[in-house]
Motif scaffolding. Structure first.
Motif, PDB file in Angstrom:
ATOM      1  N   LEU A  92       0.846  -1.191   0.000  1.00  0.00           N
ATOM      2  CA  LEU A  92       0.000   0.000   0.000  1.00  0.00           C
ATOM      3  C   LEU A  92       0.880   1.239   0.000  1.00  0.00           C
ATOM      4  O   LEU A  92       1.791   1.370   0.828  1.00  0.00           O
ATOM      5  CB  LEU A  92      -0.897   0.039   1.243  1.00  0.00           C
ATOM      6  N   VAL A  93       0.593   2.146  -0.916  1.00  0.00           N
ATOM      7  CA  VAL A  93       1.247   3.458  -0.932  1.00  0.00           C
ATOM      8  C   VAL A  93       0.187   4.448  -0.462  1.00  0.00           C
ATOM      9  O   VAL A  93      -0.788   4.707  -1.166  1.00  0.00           O
ATOM     10  CB  VAL A  93       1.753   3.822  -2.340  1.00  0.00           C
ATOM     11  N   TYR A  94       0.370   4.969   0.734  1.00  0.00           N
ATOM     12  CA  TYR A  94      -0.667   5.790   1.370  1.00  0.00           C
ATOM     13  C   TYR A  94      -0.284   7.264   1.380  1.00  0.00           C
ATOM     14  O   TYR A  94       0.823   7.628   1.792  1.00  0.00           O
ATOM     15  CB  TYR A  94      -0.903   5.308   2.805  1.00  0.00           C
ATOM     16  N   THR A  95      -1.208   8.118   0.939  1.00  0.00           N
ATOM     17  CA  THR A  95      -0.957   9.562   0.972  1.00  0.00           C
ATOM     18  C   THR A  95      -1.341  10.098   2.340  1.00  0.00           C
ATOM     19  O   THR A  95      -2.509  10.299   2.643  1.00  0.00           O
ATOM     20  CB  THR A  95      -1.744  10.298  -0.127  1.00  0.00           C
ATOM     21  N   SER A  96      -0.342  10.327   3.146  1.00  0.00           N
ATOM     22  CA  SER A  96      -0.509  10.799   4.517  1.00  0.00           C
ATOM     23  C   SER A  96      -0.279  12.316   4.568  1.00  0.00           C
ATOM     24  O   SER A  96      -0.423  12.999   3.547  1.00  0.00           O
ATOM     25  CB  SER A  96       0.466  10.043   5.429  1.00  0.00           C
ATOM     26  N   PHE A  97       0.090  12.822   5.736  1.00  0.00           N
ATOM     27  CA  PHE A  97       0.277  14.268   5.872  1.00  0.00           C
ATOM     28  C   PHE A  97       1.498  14.566   6.717  1.00  0.00           C
ATOM     29  O   PHE A  97       1.841  13.818   7.652  1.00  0.00           O
ATOM     30  CB  PHE A  97      -0.963  14.916   6.505  1.00  0.00           C
ATOM     31  N   ALA A  98       2.132  15.683   6.422  1.00  0.00           N
ATOM     32  CA  ALA A  98       3.332  16.113   7.132  1.00  0.00           C
ATOM     33  C   ALA A  98       3.083  16.174   8.642  1.00  0.00           C
ATOM     34  O   ALA A  98       2.084  16.719   9.091  1.00  0.00           O
ATOM     35  CB  ALA A  98       3.772  17.485   6.622  1.00  0.00           C
ATOM     36  N   GLY A  99       4.007  15.605   9.391  1.00  0.00           N
ATOM     37  CA  GLY A  99       3.904  15.669  10.842  1.00  0.00           C
ATOM     38  C   GLY A  99       2.812  14.808  11.437  1.00  0.00           C
ATOM     39  O   GLY A  99       2.368  15.067  12.564  1.00  0.00           O
ATOM     40  N   ALA A 100       2.366  13.785  10.698  1.00  0.00           N
ATOM     41  CA  ALA A 100       1.323  12.904  11.226  1.00  0.00           C
ATOM     42  C   ALA A 100       1.756  12.348  12.580  1.00  0.00           C
ATOM     43  O   ALA A 100       2.827  11.759  12.710  1.00  0.00           O
ATOM     44  CB  ALA A 100       1.055  11.765  10.248  1.00  0.00           C
ATOM     45  N   ALA A 101       0.924  12.557  13.589  1.00  0.00           N
ATOM     46  CA  ALA A 101       1.250  12.144  14.953  1.00  0.00           C
ATOM     47  C   ALA A 101      -0.025  12.193  15.790  1.00  0.00           C
ATOM     48  O   ALA A 101      -0.969  12.917  15.451  1.00  0.00           O
ATOM     49  CB  ALA A 101       2.303  13.076  15.559  1.00  0.00           C
ATOM     50  N   PRO A 102      -0.069  11.445  16.896  1.00  0.00           N
ATOM     51  CA  PRO A 102      -1.294  11.419  17.708  1.00  0.00           C
ATOM     52  C   PRO A 102      -1.638  12.755  18.341  1.00  0.00           C
ATOM     53  O   PRO A 102      -2.794  13.004  18.677  1.00  0.00           O
ATOM     54  CB  PRO A 102      -0.998  10.355  18.760  1.00  0.00           C
ATOM     55  N   GLU A 103      -0.647  13.636  18.501  1.00  0.00           N
ATOM     56  CA  GLU A 103      -0.897  14.936  19.120  1.00  0.00           C
ATOM     57  C   GLU A 103      -0.551  16.080  18.166  1.00  0.00           C
ATOM     58  O   GLU A 103      -0.241  17.195  18.607  1.00  0.00           O
ATOM     59  CB  GLU A 103      -0.099  15.064  20.421  1.00  0.00           C
ATOM     60  N   ALA A 104      -0.625  15.834  16.881  1.00  0.00           N
ATOM     61  CA  ALA A 104      -0.343  16.882  15.895  1.00  0.00           C
ATOM     62  C   ALA A 104      -1.297  18.050  16.082  1.00  0.00           C
ATOM     63  O   ALA A 104      -2.467  17.867  16.444  1.00  0.00           O
ATOM     64  CB  ALA A 104      -0.480  16.324  14.487  1.00  0.00           C
ATOM     65  N   THR A 105      -0.820  19.253  15.830  1.00  0.00           N
ATOM     66  CA  THR A 105      -1.682  20.431  15.957  1.00  0.00           C
ATOM     67  C   THR A 105      -2.815  20.392  14.946  1.00  0.00           C
ATOM     68  O   THR A 105      -3.977  20.659  15.281  1.00  0.00           O
ATOM     69  CB  THR A 105      -0.848  21.710  15.763  1.00  0.00           C
ATOM     70  N   PHE A 106      -2.502  20.059  13.706  1.00  0.00           N
ATOM     71  CA  PHE A 106      -3.525  19.933  12.668  1.00  0.00           C
ATOM     72  C   PHE A 106      -4.345  18.686  12.977  1.00  0.00           C
ATOM     73  O   PHE A 106      -3.828  17.570  12.965  1.00  0.00           O
ATOM     74  CB  PHE A 106      -2.861  19.831  11.298  1.00  0.00           C
ATOM     75  N   THR A 107      -5.606  18.857  13.265  1.00  0.00           N
ATOM     76  CA  THR A 107      -6.417  17.749  13.759  1.00  0.00           C
ATOM     77  C   THR A 107      -6.469  16.577  12.780  1.00  0.00           C
ATOM     78  O   THR A 107      -6.469  15.414  13.197  1.00  0.00           O
ATOM     79  CB  THR A 107      -7.845  18.224  14.064  1.00  0.00           C
ATOM     80  N   LEU A 108      -6.496  16.862  11.480  1.00  0.00           N
ATOM     81  CA  LEU A 108      -6.611  15.775  10.517  1.00  0.00           C
ATOM     82  C   LEU A 108      -5.308  15.000  10.357  1.00  0.00           C
ATOM     83  O   LEU A 108      -5.313  13.860   9.876  1.00  0.00           O
ATOM     84  CB  LEU A 108      -7.085  16.315   9.167  1.00  0.00           C
TER      85      LEU A 108
END
Length: 272
Positions: A92-108
């Motif tokens: 699987l090649v998944y399009t994620s987001f910069a800084g993906a983390a459980p406590e990231a500021t950006f909610t998504l």
């Protein structure tokens, strides 16, 4: 076989057209599927595990474009991943987001982290493409009065073009074994403040740094659900927190060409 999900969208469509006919396009509406000679078309909603499993059967590599922003997006993603495993998908090649983390500021970005974790736990081979903010969408942040408003302060974002993401994705899809287990940060060549973004857009556009309170108040007129307003506002606060400022060379390393700047994007003959 390579399957491209979200093929009716801006990113998935770019990838599908570049790959050509040796693909299967996974879409929600067959009537909107790109017309690509030789490509197969399958219809399935991410949440419909049975339909997704059937659509992915026989595929070795799948581009999993993240689903539309909804409160149940993580559940949709988990359903898709589970169906991919059941179908025998190898990568699987998944399009994620910069800084993906459980406590990231950006909610998504938290949704993306949860999806990444589920993919890891599935045992399927994977590559994560952590995209920064889309440079292509920045002009849409300009209000009718020519002002970009948000609580980003003087923070910076290394915005990236969708064409560059598509080129990087194709490099991974064509040789998935080389990129197994890797996470790539896809960014533009520089990190910009929103004041600099406004200047590059031109035409008198300017940036107004709102307070967080003002940001919520100014968006009340859309009558959007709270989770969505939180996502909108946290896009800006993530910039202010410095979580989107890191510049990576991964676009160039994967695509073989330099990352495209916002100025280059907006000055292209077909811009807009």
């Amino acid at each position: 076989m390579i399957v491209v999900s979200g093929a009716t969208g801006r990113l998935g469509g770019r990838v599908a057209r570049r790959l050509g006919g040796s693909t299967k396009l996974l879409v929600r509406d067959a009537k909107r599927a790109p017309q690509i000679e030789g490509a197969q078309v399958a219809v399935a909603e991410y949440a419909d595990g049975k339909a997704v499993e059937e659509a992915l059967r026989g595929a070795e590599t799948v581009l999993m474009v993240s689903a539309a922003e909804t409160p149940d997006r993580v559940a949709q993603h988990r359903s898709f991943v589970d169906a991919a495993k059941a179908a025998g998908v190898r990568h699987l090649v998944y399009t994620s987001f910069a800084g993906a983390a459980p406590e990231a500021t950006f909610t998504l970005a938290r949704d993306h982290w949860a999806t990444e974790e589920h993919i890891r736990a599935s045992g399927i081979g994977f590559t994560f493409l952590r995209d920064n903010l889309y440079a292509d969408f920045l002009p849409m942040m300009v209000g009718e009065d020519g002002v970009i408003r948000g609580p980003a302060g003087d923070g910076r974002a290394a915005v990236v073009t969708q064409d560059d993401i598509a080129d990087a994705a194709i490099a991974v899809l064509r040789e998935p074994a080389r990129h197994a287990g890797k996470t790539y940060d896809l960014t533009g060549p520089e990190a910009l403040t929103l004041a600099e973004v406004a200047e590059i857009i031109g035409g008198g556009v300017r940036y107004h740094a709102e307070s967080i309170e003002d940001a919520y108040a100014s968006r009340e007129r859309y009558r959007a659900p709270r989770w969505q307003v939180d996502a909108w506002v946290s896009t800006y606060t993530a910039i202010a927190a410095g979580e989107l400022e890191a510049v990576s060379g991964d676009v160039a390393a994967l695509s073989g060409h330099p990352a495209t700047s916002l100025r280059e994007l907006l000055s292209a003959p077909d811009a807009g």
